[in-house]
Design an enzyme around this catalytic site. Structure first.
Site, PDB file in Angstrom:
ATOM      1  N   PRO A  73      -5.315  -1.954  -1.557  1.00 42.94           N
ATOM      2  CA  PRO A  73      -4.145  -1.083  -1.741  1.00 42.94           C
ATOM      3  C   PRO A  73      -3.691  -0.472  -0.415  1.00 42.94           C
ATOM      4  CG  PRO A  73      -6.109   0.146  -2.283  1.00 42.94           C
ATOM      5  CD  PRO A  73      -6.569  -1.193  -1.761  1.00 42.94           C
TER       6      PRO A  73
ATOM      7  N   LYS B 220      -5.477 -10.090   1.265  1.00 43.81           N
ATOM      8  CA  LYS B 220      -4.065  -9.727   1.124  1.00 43.81           C
ATOM      9  C   LYS B 220      -3.944  -8.208   1.167  1.00 43.81           C
ATOM     10  CE  LYS B 220      -1.285  -8.781  -2.206  1.00 43.81           C
ATOM     11  NZ  LYS B 220      -0.496  -7.733  -1.526  1.00 43.81           N
TER      12      LYS B 220
ATOM     13  N   ALA C 154      -1.817  -4.600   1.033  1.00 44.06           N
ATOM     14  CA  ALA C 154      -0.706  -4.159   0.173  1.00 44.06           C
ATOM     15  C   ALA C 154       0.615  -4.378   0.901  1.00 44.06           C
ATOM     16  CB  ALA C 154      -0.883  -2.685  -0.178  1.00 44.06           C
ATOM     17  N   GLU C 155       1.663  -4.647   0.145  1.00 44.38           N
ATOM     18  CA  GLU C 155       2.973  -4.935   0.754  1.00 44.38           C
ATOM     19  C   GLU C 155       3.541  -3.736   1.523  1.00 44.38           C
ATOM     20  OE1 GLU C 155       1.966  -5.333  -2.307  1.00 44.38           O
ATOM     21  OE2 GLU C 155       3.501  -4.949  -3.824  1.00 44.38           O
TER      22      GLU C 155
ATOM     23  N   GLY D 108       2.189  -8.650  -4.583  1.00 48.44           N
ATOM     24  CA  GLY D 108       1.096  -8.829  -5.525  1.00 48.44           C
ATOM     25  C   GLY D 108       1.338  -9.937  -6.538  1.00 48.44           C
TER      26      GLY D 108
ATOM     27  N   SER E 125      -4.817  -0.531  -9.020  1.00 45.09           N
ATOM     28  CA  SER E 125      -4.595   0.108 -10.321  1.00 45.09           C
ATOM     29  C   SER E 125      -5.302  -0.635 -11.462  1.00 45.09           C
ATOM     30  CB  SER E 125      -3.094   0.158 -10.604  1.00 45.09           C
ATOM     31  OG  SER E 125      -2.581  -1.151 -10.618  1.00 45.09           O
TER      32      SER E 125
ATOM     33  N   GLU F 188     -12.351  -2.018  -8.067  1.00 50.46           N
ATOM     34  CA  GLU F 188     -12.407  -0.563  -7.812  1.00 50.46           C
ATOM     35  C   GLU F 188     -11.048  -0.024  -8.225  1.00 50.46           C
ATOM     36  OE1 GLU F 188     -14.947   1.083  -6.917  1.00 50.46           O
ATOM     37  OE2 GLU F 188     -16.262  -0.379  -5.955  1.00 50.46           O
ATOM     38  N   LEU F 189     -10.999   0.721  -9.321  1.00 49.18           N
ATOM     39  CA  LEU F 189      -9.694   1.079  -9.877  1.00 49.18           C
ATOM     40  C   LEU F 189      -9.438   2.586  -9.796  1.00 49.18           C
ATOM     41  CD1 LEU F 189      -9.980  -1.431 -12.844  1.00 49.18           C
ATOM     42  CD2 LEU F 189      -8.985  -1.808 -10.594  1.00 49.18           C
ATOM     43  N   GLY F 190      -8.621   3.077 -10.684  1.00 44.68           N
ATOM     44  CA  GLY F 190      -8.180   4.462 -10.554  1.00 44.68           C
ATOM     45  C   GLY F 190      -9.156   5.475 -11.117  1.00 44.68           C
TER      46      GLY F 190
ATOM     47  N   CYS G 202      -8.231   7.714  -4.794  1.00 43.29           N
ATOM     48  CA  CYS G 202      -8.664   7.364  -6.153  1.00 43.29           C
ATOM     49  C   CYS G 202      -9.624   8.380  -6.750  1.00 43.29           C
ATOM     50  CB  CYS G 202      -9.283   5.978  -6.146  1.00 43.29           C
ATOM     51  SG  CYS G 202     -10.504   5.774  -4.855  1.00 43.29           S
TER      52      CYS G 202
ATOM     53  N   GLU H 276      -3.265   9.023 -14.345  1.00 45.24           N
ATOM     54  CA  GLU H 276      -3.452   9.219 -12.913  1.00 45.24           C
ATOM     55  C   GLU H 276      -2.088   9.472 -12.265  1.00 45.24           C
ATOM     56  OE1 GLU H 276      -4.636   5.777 -10.612  1.00 45.24           O
ATOM     57  OE2 GLU H 276      -6.157   7.000  -9.656  1.00 45.24           O
TER      58      GLU H 276
ATOM     59  N   PHE I 202      -1.624  10.443  -8.859  1.00 41.66           N
ATOM     60  CA  PHE I 202      -1.670   9.934  -7.487  1.00 41.66           C
ATOM     61  C   PHE I 202      -0.676  10.667  -6.582  1.00 41.66           C
ATOM     62  CE2 PHE I 202      -3.177   6.067  -5.000  1.00 41.66           C
ATOM     63  CZ  PHE I 202      -4.506   6.296  -5.291  1.00 41.66           C
TER      64      PHE I 202
END
Ligand code: NAD
Length: 489
Positions: A157, A182, A184-185, A215, A236, A258-260, A292, A389, A391
Protein backbone atom coordinates in the site's frame (compact mmCIF):
# COMPACT_ATOMS: atom_id res chain seq x y z
CA UNK A 1 12.34 24.82 5.04
CA UNK A 2 13.59 21.39 4.03
CA UNK A 3 14.90 20.85 0.50
CA UNK A 4 12.09 19.66 -1.77
CA UNK A 5 13.32 20.17 -5.32
CA UNK A 6 14.53 16.90 -6.64
CA UNK A 7 14.94 15.41 -10.07
CA UNK A 8 12.71 12.34 -10.37
CA UNK A 9 15.10 10.00 -12.16
CA UNK A 10 13.35 6.64 -11.99
CA UNK A 11 9.91 6.47 -13.57
CA UNK A 12 10.00 3.21 -15.49
CA UNK A 13 9.45 -0.45 -14.80
CA UNK A 14 12.44 -2.30 -13.30
CA UNK A 15 12.98 -5.78 -14.78
CA UNK A 16 16.27 -7.71 -14.99
CA UNK A 17 18.12 -4.75 -13.43
CA UNK A 18 17.04 -2.43 -16.25
CA UNK A 19 14.49 0.38 -16.37
CA UNK A 20 12.09 -0.16 -19.28
CA UNK A 21 8.87 1.52 -20.48
CA UNK A 22 5.51 -0.24 -20.13
CA UNK A 23 4.83 -2.59 -23.03
CA UNK A 24 1.62 -0.64 -23.69
CA UNK A 25 3.60 2.63 -23.69
CA UNK A 26 1.15 3.98 -21.13
CA UNK A 27 2.00 6.16 -18.13
CA UNK A 28 0.03 7.38 -15.14
CA UNK A 29 0.43 10.52 -13.01
CA UNK A 30 1.73 10.51 -9.45
CA UNK A 31 0.09 13.38 -7.57
CA UNK A 32 1.45 15.42 -4.67
CA UNK A 33 -1.42 15.35 -2.13
CA UNK A 34 -0.23 18.59 -0.51
CA UNK A 35 -0.89 20.66 -3.68
CA UNK A 36 -2.64 18.29 -6.15
CA UNK A 37 0.14 18.81 -8.70
CA UNK A 38 1.66 16.07 -10.83
CA UNK A 39 5.09 15.02 -9.51
CA UNK A 40 5.89 12.60 -12.32
CA UNK A 41 4.39 10.45 -15.07
CA UNK A 42 5.29 6.83 -14.33
CA UNK A 43 5.21 3.80 -16.62
CA UNK A 44 1.92 1.95 -16.16
CA UNK A 45 2.65 -1.75 -15.91
CA UNK A 46 -0.12 -4.23 -16.60
CA UNK A 47 -0.41 -7.97 -17.22
CA UNK A 48 2.16 -8.01 -20.04
CA UNK A 49 4.75 -6.31 -17.86
CA UNK A 50 3.99 -8.56 -14.90
CA UNK A 51 4.50 -11.55 -17.25
CA UNK A 52 7.91 -10.17 -18.26
CA UNK A 53 8.88 -9.52 -14.64
CA UNK A 54 7.77 -13.01 -13.59
CA UNK A 55 9.75 -14.56 -16.45
CA UNK A 56 12.84 -12.67 -15.24
CA UNK A 57 12.25 -13.73 -11.63
CA UNK A 58 11.70 -17.33 -12.72
CA UNK A 59 14.95 -17.36 -14.66
CA UNK A 60 16.82 -15.85 -11.72
CA UNK A 61 15.38 -18.62 -9.53
CA UNK A 62 16.28 -21.47 -11.93
CA UNK A 63 18.32 -24.32 -10.52
CA UNK A 64 22.04 -23.52 -10.79
CA UNK A 65 21.40 -19.83 -11.37
CA UNK A 66 23.82 -17.40 -9.78
CA UNK A 67 21.26 -16.58 -7.08
CA UNK A 68 20.45 -20.22 -6.28
CA UNK A 69 24.12 -21.13 -6.02
CA UNK A 70 24.99 -18.14 -3.86
CA UNK A 71 26.04 -18.91 -0.27
CA UNK A 72 23.78 -17.52 2.44
CA UNK A 73 26.67 -15.20 3.37
CA UNK A 74 26.56 -13.83 -0.20
CA UNK A 75 22.85 -13.05 0.11
CA UNK A 76 23.49 -11.50 3.47
CA UNK A 77 26.18 -9.24 2.03
CA UNK A 78 23.88 -8.01 -0.74
CA UNK A 79 21.05 -7.30 1.70
CA UNK A 80 23.40 -5.35 3.97
CA UNK A 81 24.72 -3.36 1.03
CA UNK A 82 21.18 -2.49 -0.05
CA UNK A 83 20.47 -1.32 3.50
CA UNK A 84 23.62 0.83 3.45
CA UNK A 85 22.64 2.46 0.14
CA UNK A 86 19.11 3.16 1.41
CA UNK A 87 20.69 4.85 4.40
CA UNK A 88 23.06 6.77 2.12
CA UNK A 89 20.04 7.98 0.12
CA UNK A 90 17.88 8.66 3.17
CA UNK A 91 17.51 12.33 2.18
CA UNK A 92 16.34 11.54 -1.38
CA UNK A 93 14.00 8.79 -0.21
CA UNK A 94 12.62 11.06 2.51
CA UNK A 95 11.89 13.78 -0.04
CA UNK A 96 10.21 11.31 -2.41
CA UNK A 97 8.06 9.96 0.42
CA UNK A 98 7.18 13.47 1.59
CA UNK A 99 6.17 14.38 -1.98
CA UNK A 100 4.11 11.31 -2.84
CA UNK A 101 2.64 10.34 0.57
CA UNK A 102 2.48 13.81 2.13
CA UNK A 103 4.24 12.51 5.25
CA UNK A 104 6.11 15.16 7.29
CA UNK A 105 9.72 15.24 6.11
CA UNK A 106 11.23 14.20 9.46
CA UNK A 107 9.17 11.03 9.73
CA UNK A 108 9.60 10.35 6.01
CA UNK A 109 13.39 10.29 6.45
CA UNK A 110 12.96 8.24 9.59
CA UNK A 111 10.97 5.71 7.58
CA UNK A 112 13.84 5.37 5.08
CA UNK A 113 16.19 4.71 7.98
CA UNK A 114 13.71 2.16 9.37
CA UNK A 115 13.57 0.41 6.00
CA UNK A 116 17.37 -0.01 6.05
CA UNK A 117 17.17 -1.28 9.60
CA UNK A 118 14.58 -3.92 8.84
CA UNK A 119 16.53 -5.15 5.81
CA UNK A 120 19.59 -5.54 8.05
CA UNK A 121 17.48 -7.55 10.46
CA UNK A 122 16.90 -10.07 7.66
CA UNK A 123 20.51 -9.85 6.45
CA UNK A 124 21.21 -11.65 9.74
CA UNK A 125 18.74 -14.44 9.03
CA UNK A 126 20.21 -15.85 5.79
CA UNK A 127 22.08 -18.68 7.54
CA UNK A 128 19.99 -18.92 10.68
CA UNK A 129 17.19 -21.25 9.74
CA UNK A 130 17.50 -24.97 9.99
CA UNK A 131 15.89 -28.30 9.23
CA UNK A 132 15.42 -31.06 11.80
CA UNK A 133 16.02 -34.80 11.96
CA UNK A 134 13.38 -37.29 13.08
CA UNK A 135 13.39 -40.77 14.59
CA UNK A 136 12.05 -43.30 12.12
CA UNK A 137 11.43 -47.05 12.34
CA UNK A 138 14.20 -49.47 11.37
CA UNK A 139 17.07 -48.13 9.36
CA UNK A 140 15.26 -45.06 8.23
CA UNK A 141 16.00 -41.49 9.11
CA UNK A 142 13.98 -38.44 8.14
CA UNK A 143 15.26 -34.90 7.90
CA UNK A 144 13.77 -31.64 6.77
CA UNK A 145 15.29 -29.03 4.50
CA UNK A 146 14.05 -25.47 4.34
CA UNK A 147 13.89 -24.26 0.76
CA UNK A 148 12.86 -20.93 -0.76
CA UNK A 149 9.25 -20.94 -1.93
CA UNK A 150 10.33 -19.55 -5.33
CA UNK A 151 9.02 -16.56 -7.26
CA UNK A 152 7.01 -14.30 -4.97
CA UNK A 153 4.61 -11.50 -5.84
CA UNK A 154 4.37 -8.64 -3.37
CA UNK A 155 1.65 -5.99 -3.42
CA UNK A 156 2.03 -3.08 -1.03
CA UNK A 157 0.00 0.00 0.00
CA UNK A 158 0.84 3.70 0.00
CA UNK A 159 0.82 4.56 3.69
CA UNK A 160 4.36 3.44 4.48
CA UNK A 161 5.76 2.50 1.10
CA UNK A 162 9.42 2.32 2.13
CA UNK A 163 8.77 0.36 5.30
CA UNK A 164 6.34 -2.00 3.55
CA UNK A 165 8.85 -2.67 0.76
CA UNK A 166 11.58 -3.51 3.28
CA UNK A 167 9.26 -5.70 5.37
CA UNK A 168 8.47 -7.69 2.22
CA UNK A 169 11.92 -7.85 0.62
CA UNK A 170 13.92 -8.74 3.74
CA UNK A 171 12.44 -12.19 4.44
CA UNK A 172 12.04 -13.03 0.74
CA UNK A 173 15.72 -12.35 0.03
CA UNK A 174 16.93 -14.02 3.23
CA UNK A 175 15.02 -17.15 2.17
CA UNK A 176 16.50 -17.02 -1.34
CA UNK A 177 13.30 -16.20 -3.23
CA UNK A 178 13.02 -13.90 -6.24
CA UNK A 179 10.62 -10.97 -6.25
CA UNK A 180 8.06 -9.12 -8.35
CA UNK A 181 6.87 -6.11 -6.35
CA UNK A 182 3.96 -3.85 -7.24
CA UNK A 183 3.96 -0.60 -5.28
CA UNK A 184 0.69 1.29 -4.78
CA UNK A 185 -0.30 3.51 -7.70
CA UNK A 186 -0.20 6.60 -5.45
CA UNK A 187 3.37 5.95 -4.31
CA UNK A 188 5.70 4.20 -6.80
CA UNK A 189 8.61 6.69 -6.65
CA UNK A 190 10.38 5.53 -3.49
CA UNK A 191 10.23 1.91 -4.64
CA UNK A 192 11.67 2.83 -8.05
CA UNK A 193 14.55 4.74 -6.45
CA UNK A 194 15.30 1.67 -4.31
CA UNK A 195 15.14 -0.44 -7.50
CA UNK A 196 18.01 1.67 -8.87
CA UNK A 197 19.96 0.74 -5.72
CA UNK A 198 19.30 -2.96 -6.38
CA UNK A 199 21.34 -2.63 -9.56
CA UNK A 200 24.06 -0.61 -7.83
CA UNK A 201 24.34 -3.27 -5.11
CA UNK A 202 24.83 -5.95 -7.75
CA UNK A 203 21.94 -8.34 -7.15
CA UNK A 204 21.84 -10.80 -10.07
CA UNK A 205 19.38 -9.58 -12.76
CA UNK A 206 15.81 -10.76 -12.18
CA UNK A 207 16.14 -11.35 -8.43
CA UNK A 208 14.19 -8.15 -7.70
CA UNK A 209 11.70 -6.62 -10.16
CA UNK A 210 9.44 -3.63 -9.55
CA UNK A 211 6.34 -3.03 -11.66
CA UNK A 212 4.33 0.13 -10.91
CA UNK A 213 0.70 0.03 -12.02
CA UNK A 214 -2.89 -0.23 -10.91
CA UNK A 215 -4.33 -2.89 -8.64
CA UNK A 216 -7.09 -4.23 -10.89
CA UNK A 217 -4.57 -4.77 -13.74
CA UNK A 218 -0.97 -5.27 -12.54
CA UNK A 219 -2.00 -6.35 -9.03
CA UNK A 220 -4.59 -8.80 -10.30
CA UNK A 221 -2.04 -10.22 -12.76
CA UNK A 222 0.20 -11.06 -9.79
CA UNK A 223 -2.45 -12.79 -7.71
CA UNK A 224 -3.65 -14.93 -10.62
CA UNK A 225 -0.23 -15.69 -12.14
CA UNK A 226 0.53 -19.38 -12.67
CA UNK A 227 4.30 -18.95 -12.15
CA UNK A 228 4.15 -17.05 -8.88
CA UNK A 229 4.45 -19.40 -5.91
CA UNK A 230 3.45 -17.01 -3.16
CA UNK A 231 1.74 -13.64 -2.88
CA UNK A 232 2.29 -11.30 0.06
CA UNK A 233 -0.18 -8.45 0.35
CA UNK A 234 -0.68 -5.46 2.60
CA UNK A 235 -3.80 -3.39 2.07
CA UNK A 236 -7.56 -3.44 2.52
CA UNK A 237 -9.75 -6.38 3.49
CA UNK A 238 -11.75 -6.17 0.24
CA UNK A 239 -8.68 -6.50 -1.95
CA UNK A 240 -7.19 -9.15 0.37
CA UNK A 241 -10.25 -11.32 -0.28
CA UNK A 242 -9.91 -10.84 -4.04
CA UNK A 243 -6.27 -11.86 -3.86
CA UNK A 244 -7.09 -15.01 -1.95
CA UNK A 245 -9.80 -15.91 -4.46
CA UNK A 246 -7.44 -15.35 -7.40
CA UNK A 247 -4.70 -17.36 -5.69
CA UNK A 248 -7.10 -20.26 -5.15
CA UNK A 249 -8.53 -20.08 -8.67
CA UNK A 250 -5.09 -20.03 -10.32
CA UNK A 251 -2.34 -22.18 -8.82
CA UNK A 252 -3.09 -22.23 -5.07
CA UNK A 253 -0.14 -19.96 -4.47
CA UNK A 254 0.65 -19.36 -0.81
CA UNK A 255 -1.04 -16.24 0.53
CA UNK A 256 -0.15 -13.94 3.40
CA UNK A 257 -2.31 -10.91 4.11
CA UNK A 258 -1.77 -7.88 6.34
CA UNK A 259 -5.07 -6.03 6.30
CA UNK A 260 -6.91 -3.30 8.13
CA UNK A 261 -7.90 -2.73 11.72
CA UNK A 262 -10.25 -0.99 14.15
CA UNK A 263 -7.93 -1.24 17.09
CA UNK A 264 -9.12 -0.61 20.66
CA UNK A 265 -6.98 1.27 23.19
CA UNK A 266 -8.22 1.06 26.79
CA UNK A 267 -7.48 3.92 29.18
CA UNK A 268 -7.94 2.82 32.79
CA UNK A 269 -8.74 5.15 35.69
CA UNK A 270 -5.35 4.58 37.36
CA UNK A 271 -3.36 5.96 34.38
CA UNK A 272 -2.22 9.58 34.09
CA UNK A 273 -4.93 11.34 32.07
CA UNK A 274 -2.61 13.81 30.41
CA UNK A 275 -0.14 11.16 29.22
CA UNK A 276 -3.03 9.02 27.97
CA UNK A 277 -4.50 11.91 25.97
CA UNK A 278 -1.13 12.79 24.41
CA UNK A 279 -0.58 9.15 23.43
CA UNK A 280 -4.07 8.65 21.99
CA UNK A 281 -3.85 11.89 20.03
CA UNK A 282 -0.38 11.23 18.63
CA UNK A 283 -1.12 7.67 17.61
CA UNK A 284 -4.45 8.36 15.89
CA UNK A 285 -3.08 11.38 14.01
CA UNK A 286 0.32 9.94 13.08
CA UNK A 287 0.65 9.75 9.29
CA UNK A 288 -2.68 11.62 9.06
CA UNK A 289 -4.41 8.62 10.66
CA UNK A 290 -3.32 6.35 7.82
CA UNK A 291 -1.78 3.55 9.87
CA UNK A 292 -3.32 0.10 10.01
CA UNK A 293 -2.82 -0.23 13.80
CA UNK A 294 -4.07 3.31 14.61
CA UNK A 295 -5.99 3.24 17.94
CA UNK A 296 -9.27 4.23 16.32
CA UNK A 297 -11.48 3.13 19.22
CA UNK A 298 -10.40 4.65 22.53
CA UNK A 299 -12.30 3.24 25.52
CA UNK A 300 -11.93 5.52 28.55
CA UNK A 301 -13.04 4.68 32.09
CA UNK A 302 -16.12 6.74 32.89
CA UNK A 303 -14.50 8.29 35.98
CA UNK A 304 -11.83 10.07 33.90
CA UNK A 305 -13.74 10.41 30.62
CA UNK A 306 -14.47 14.15 30.73
CA UNK A 307 -11.00 15.15 31.90
CA UNK A 308 -9.49 12.93 29.19
CA UNK A 309 -11.69 14.41 26.44
CA UNK A 310 -10.78 17.99 27.48
CA UNK A 311 -7.08 17.15 27.11
CA UNK A 312 -7.61 15.28 23.85
CA UNK A 313 -9.44 18.25 22.38
CA UNK A 314 -6.64 20.60 23.47
CA UNK A 315 -4.12 18.33 21.73
CA UNK A 316 -6.17 18.28 18.53
CA UNK A 317 -6.46 22.09 18.51
CA UNK A 318 -2.73 22.52 19.00
CA UNK A 319 -1.68 20.11 16.25
CA UNK A 320 0.24 21.75 13.42
CA UNK A 321 -1.22 20.61 10.10
CA UNK A 322 0.23 21.85 6.82
CA UNK A 323 3.01 21.65 4.26
CA UNK A 324 4.87 18.45 5.17
CA UNK A 325 8.19 20.04 4.18
CA UNK A 326 7.80 22.81 6.81
CA UNK A 327 9.76 22.18 10.00
CA UNK A 328 7.47 21.62 12.96
CA UNK A 329 4.52 20.41 10.88
CA UNK A 330 3.09 17.31 12.57
CA UNK A 331 0.49 16.31 10.00
CA UNK A 332 0.36 16.52 6.23
CA UNK A 333 -2.53 15.80 3.86
CA UNK A 334 -4.44 12.55 3.30
CA UNK A 335 -2.70 10.57 0.58
CA UNK A 336 -5.12 11.13 -2.31
CA UNK A 337 -8.51 12.45 -3.28
CA UNK A 338 -10.28 9.12 -2.77
CA UNK A 339 -9.01 8.70 0.79
CA UNK A 340 -9.71 12.39 1.56
CA UNK A 341 -13.32 12.04 0.42
CA UNK A 342 -13.68 8.76 2.26
CA UNK A 343 -12.53 10.29 5.58
CA UNK A 344 -14.82 13.32 5.16
CA UNK A 345 -17.66 10.90 4.37
CA UNK A 346 -17.08 9.09 7.68
CA UNK A 347 -17.05 12.40 9.55
CA UNK A 348 -20.46 13.23 8.02
CA UNK A 349 -21.74 9.76 8.94
CA UNK A 350 -20.61 10.28 12.55
CA UNK A 351 -22.46 13.58 12.77
CA UNK A 352 -25.61 12.11 11.20
CA UNK A 353 -25.64 9.09 13.50
CA UNK A 354 -25.57 11.34 16.56
CA UNK A 355 -21.98 11.20 17.76
CA UNK A 356 -20.80 14.46 19.36
CA UNK A 357 -18.21 16.29 17.30
CA UNK A 358 -15.90 17.79 19.95
CA UNK A 359 -13.35 19.34 17.61
CA UNK A 360 -12.31 19.34 13.94
CA UNK A 361 -14.37 17.68 11.27
CA UNK A 362 -13.49 20.04 8.43
CA UNK A 363 -11.18 20.09 5.45
CA UNK A 364 -8.37 22.66 5.68
CA UNK A 365 -8.29 24.91 2.60
CA UNK A 366 -8.60 23.44 -0.89
CA UNK A 367 -4.98 23.47 -2.02
CA UNK A 368 -4.35 19.90 -0.87
CA UNK A 369 -6.11 17.01 0.87
CA UNK A 370 -5.82 18.31 4.44
CA UNK A 371 -8.28 17.42 7.21
CA UNK A 372 -8.49 18.79 10.76
CA UNK A 373 -7.67 16.45 13.65
CA UNK A 374 -11.13 15.33 14.73
CA UNK A 375 -12.58 13.95 17.97
CA UNK A 376 -15.99 12.32 18.37
CA UNK A 377 -17.51 11.42 21.75
CA UNK A 378 -20.87 9.79 22.61
CA UNK A 379 -19.98 7.17 20.01
CA UNK A 380 -22.01 3.98 20.33
CA UNK A 381 -20.72 0.57 19.30
CA UNK A 382 -23.21 0.18 16.45
CA UNK A 383 -22.33 3.41 14.60
CA UNK A 384 -20.56 3.25 11.24
CA UNK A 385 -17.61 5.24 12.65
CA UNK A 386 -17.31 2.70 15.49
CA UNK A 387 -17.26 -0.30 13.19
CA UNK A 388 -15.48 0.65 9.95
CA UNK A 389 -11.90 1.63 9.34
CA UNK A 390 -11.77 5.40 8.72
CA UNK A 391 -8.03 5.67 7.99
CA UNK A 392 -7.95 9.36 8.89
CA UNK A 393 -7.19 11.67 11.85
CA UNK A 394 -10.51 10.87 13.50
CA UNK A 395 -10.64 9.70 17.12
CA UNK A 396 -13.77 7.93 18.40
CA UNK A 397 -14.03 7.97 22.19
CA UNK A 398 -16.18 5.50 24.14
CA UNK A 399 -16.94 5.29 27.90
CA UNK A 400 -16.62 2.06 29.86
CA UNK A 401 -17.30 0.89 33.44
CA UNK A 402 -15.79 -2.57 33.96
CA UNK A 403 -13.01 -4.68 32.50
CA UNK A 404 -15.41 -7.49 31.58
CA UNK A 405 -17.55 -5.05 29.62
CA UNK A 406 -14.65 -3.40 27.82
CA UNK A 407 -13.09 -6.71 26.79
CA UNK A 408 -16.39 -7.77 25.26
CA UNK A 409 -16.76 -4.48 23.39
CA UNK A 410 -13.12 -4.38 22.27
CA UNK A 411 -13.61 -7.81 20.69
CA UNK A 412 -16.88 -6.85 19.04
CA UNK A 413 -15.30 -6.24 15.65
CA UNK A 414 -14.50 -8.16 12.50
CA UNK A 415 -10.91 -6.90 12.78
CA UNK A 416 -8.14 -8.12 15.08
CA UNK A 417 -4.92 -6.38 14.18
CA UNK A 418 -3.85 -4.59 17.35
CA UNK A 419 -4.96 -3.42 20.79
CA UNK A 420 -3.55 -1.53 23.75
CA UNK A 421 -4.15 -0.85 27.42
CA UNK A 422 -2.88 1.96 29.63
CA UNK A 423 -2.91 0.95 33.30
CA UNK A 424 -0.67 0.60 36.36
CA UNK A 425 -2.48 -2.59 37.34
CA UNK A 426 -0.67 -5.70 36.09
CA UNK A 427 -3.76 -7.85 36.58
CA UNK A 428 -5.87 -5.63 34.38
CA UNK A 429 -3.08 -5.44 31.81
CA UNK A 430 -2.63 -9.19 31.59
CA UNK A 431 -6.35 -9.99 31.76
CA UNK A 432 -6.93 -7.71 28.80
CA UNK A 433 -3.82 -8.81 26.89
CA UNK A 434 -4.89 -12.46 27.20
CA UNK A 435 -8.54 -11.89 26.35
CA UNK A 436 -8.34 -9.47 23.45
CA UNK A 437 -8.56 -10.96 19.96
CA UNK A 438 -5.67 -9.15 18.30
CA UNK A 439 -2.29 -10.06 16.82
CA UNK A 440 -0.38 -7.33 18.71
CA UNK A 441 -1.17 -5.98 22.16
CA UNK A 442 0.71 -3.04 23.64
CA UNK A 443 0.72 -2.43 27.38
CA UNK A 444 1.56 1.12 28.49
CA UNK A 445 2.93 1.80 25.02
CA UNK A 446 1.51 1.78 21.53
CA UNK A 447 2.73 1.16 17.98
CA UNK A 448 6.07 -0.02 19.37
CA UNK A 449 7.15 -2.39 16.59
CA UNK A 450 9.77 -5.02 17.35
CA UNK A 451 11.35 -6.42 14.18
CA UNK A 452 12.13 -9.71 15.92
CA UNK A 453 8.56 -10.25 17.10
CA UNK A 454 5.68 -11.42 14.88
CA UNK A 455 3.19 -8.89 13.51
CA UNK A 456 -0.14 -9.69 11.89
CA UNK A 457 -3.86 -9.96 12.39
CA UNK A 458 -6.54 -12.12 13.97
CA UNK A 459 -9.90 -12.46 12.20
CA UNK A 460 -10.28 -10.33 9.05
CA UNK A 461 -7.13 -8.35 9.77
CA UNK A 462 -5.07 -10.92 7.97
CA UNK A 463 -3.42 -14.27 7.57
CA UNK A 464 0.17 -15.00 8.58
CA UNK A 465 2.75 -12.98 10.44
CA UNK A 466 5.58 -10.69 9.33
CA UNK A 467 8.97 -9.95 10.92
CA UNK A 468 11.56 -12.15 12.58
CA UNK A 469 11.46 -15.92 12.29
CA UNK A 470 7.70 -15.97 11.68
CA UNK A 471 8.04 -13.66 8.70
CA UNK A 472 10.80 -15.77 7.22
CA UNK A 473 8.77 -19.00 7.51
CA UNK A 474 6.26 -17.61 4.99
CA UNK A 475 8.96 -17.63 2.32
CA UNK A 476 10.14 -21.18 2.98
CA UNK A 477 8.86 -24.59 1.99
CA UNK A 478 9.64 -27.55 4.22
CA UNK A 479 10.86 -30.67 2.45
CA UNK A 480 11.10 -34.01 4.23
CA UNK A 481 13.81 -36.37 3.01
CA UNK A 482 13.65 -39.92 4.36
CA UNK A 483 16.68 -42.12 3.86
CA UNK A 484 17.50 -45.76 4.38
CA UNK A 485 20.83 -45.58 6.20
CA UNK A 486 21.65 -49.25 5.77
CA UNK A 487 20.85 -50.03 2.14
CA UNK A 488 20.74 -53.67 1.12
CA UNK A 489 23.04 -53.15 -1.85
P1 NAD B 1 -5.90 -1.31 -1.33
O1 NAD B 1 -6.16 -2.65 -0.81
O2 NAD B 1 -6.86 -0.66 -2.24
O3 NAD B 1 -4.48 -1.21 -2.08
C1 NAD B 1 -3.33 -1.85 -1.61
C2 NAD B 1 -2.57 -2.40 -2.80
O4 NAD B 1 -3.36 -3.37 -3.47
C3 NAD B 1 -2.20 -1.36 -3.86
O5 NAD B 1 -0.91 -1.65 -4.36
C4 NAD B 1 -3.25 -1.60 -4.95
O6 NAD B 1 -2.83 -1.22 -6.22
C5 NAD B 1 -3.42 -3.11 -4.86
N1 NAD B 1 -4.68 -3.60 -5.40
C6 NAD B 1 -5.87 -2.96 -5.51
N2 NAD B 1 -6.79 -3.75 -6.12
C7 NAD B 1 -6.18 -4.92 -6.38
C8 NAD B 1 -6.61 -6.14 -6.99
N3 NAD B 1 -7.84 -6.31 -7.43
N4 NAD B 1 -5.71 -7.15 -7.09
C9 NAD B 1 -4.45 -7.00 -6.64
N5 NAD B 1 -3.98 -5.87 -6.08
C10 NAD B 1 -4.83 -4.83 -5.94
O7 NAD B 1 -5.68 -0.48 -0.02
P2 NAD B 1 -5.70 1.07 0.17
O8 NAD B 1 -7.08 1.48 0.40
O9 NAD B 1 -4.92 1.72 -0.91
O10 NAD B 1 -4.83 1.10 1.52
C11 NAD B 1 -5.38 1.23 2.78
C12 NAD B 1 -5.70 -0.10 3.42
O11 NAD B 1 -4.53 -0.88 3.64
C13 NAD B 1 -6.33 0.08 4.78
O12 NAD B 1 -7.43 -0.79 4.92
C14 NAD B 1 -5.24 -0.32 5.76
O13 NAD B 1 -5.64 -0.78 7.00
C15 NAD B 1 -4.51 -1.35 5.00
N6 NAD B 1 -3.14 -1.45 5.49
C16 NAD B 1 -2.81 -2.52 6.27
C17 NAD B 1 -1.53 -2.65 6.79
C18 NAD B 1 -1.14 -3.84 7.63
O14 NAD B 1 0.04 -4.06 7.86
N7 NAD B 1 -2.05 -4.64 8.11
C19 NAD B 1 -0.58 -1.68 6.51
C20 NAD B 1 -0.94 -0.61 5.71
C21 NAD B 1 -2.24 -0.50 5.21
Amino acid sequence: MAKRDIEIKYKQIFINNEFVPAKSGKTFPVINPANKQIIAEVAEGDKADIDAAVAAAKKAFARNSEWRKMDPSGRSKLIYKLADLIERDQEILGILECLEVGKPIGSAKQEAFGAAHSLRHYGEWCDKYFGETFQAPGNMVSMTRKEPVGVVGQIIPWNGPLAMLAWKWGPALAAGCTIVLKPAESTPLGALHIASLVKEVGFPPGVINVVPGYGHTAGAAISSHMDINKVAFTGSVGVGKKIMEAAAASNLKRVTLELGGKSPLIVCEDFDVNTAAVMCHNFICANSGQICVAPSRVFVHESIHDAFVAKLVAQAKARKVGDPFEPGVQQGPQVNEAMYKRVLGYIEAGKKEGAKLEVGGNPIGDKGYFIEPTVFTNVTDDMKIAKEEIFGPVQCVFKFKTMEEVIERANNTTYGLAAGILTKDINKAMTFANAVEAGSVWVNSYMAFNLSAPFGGYKQSGIGRENGRYGLENYLETKTITMNINPVN
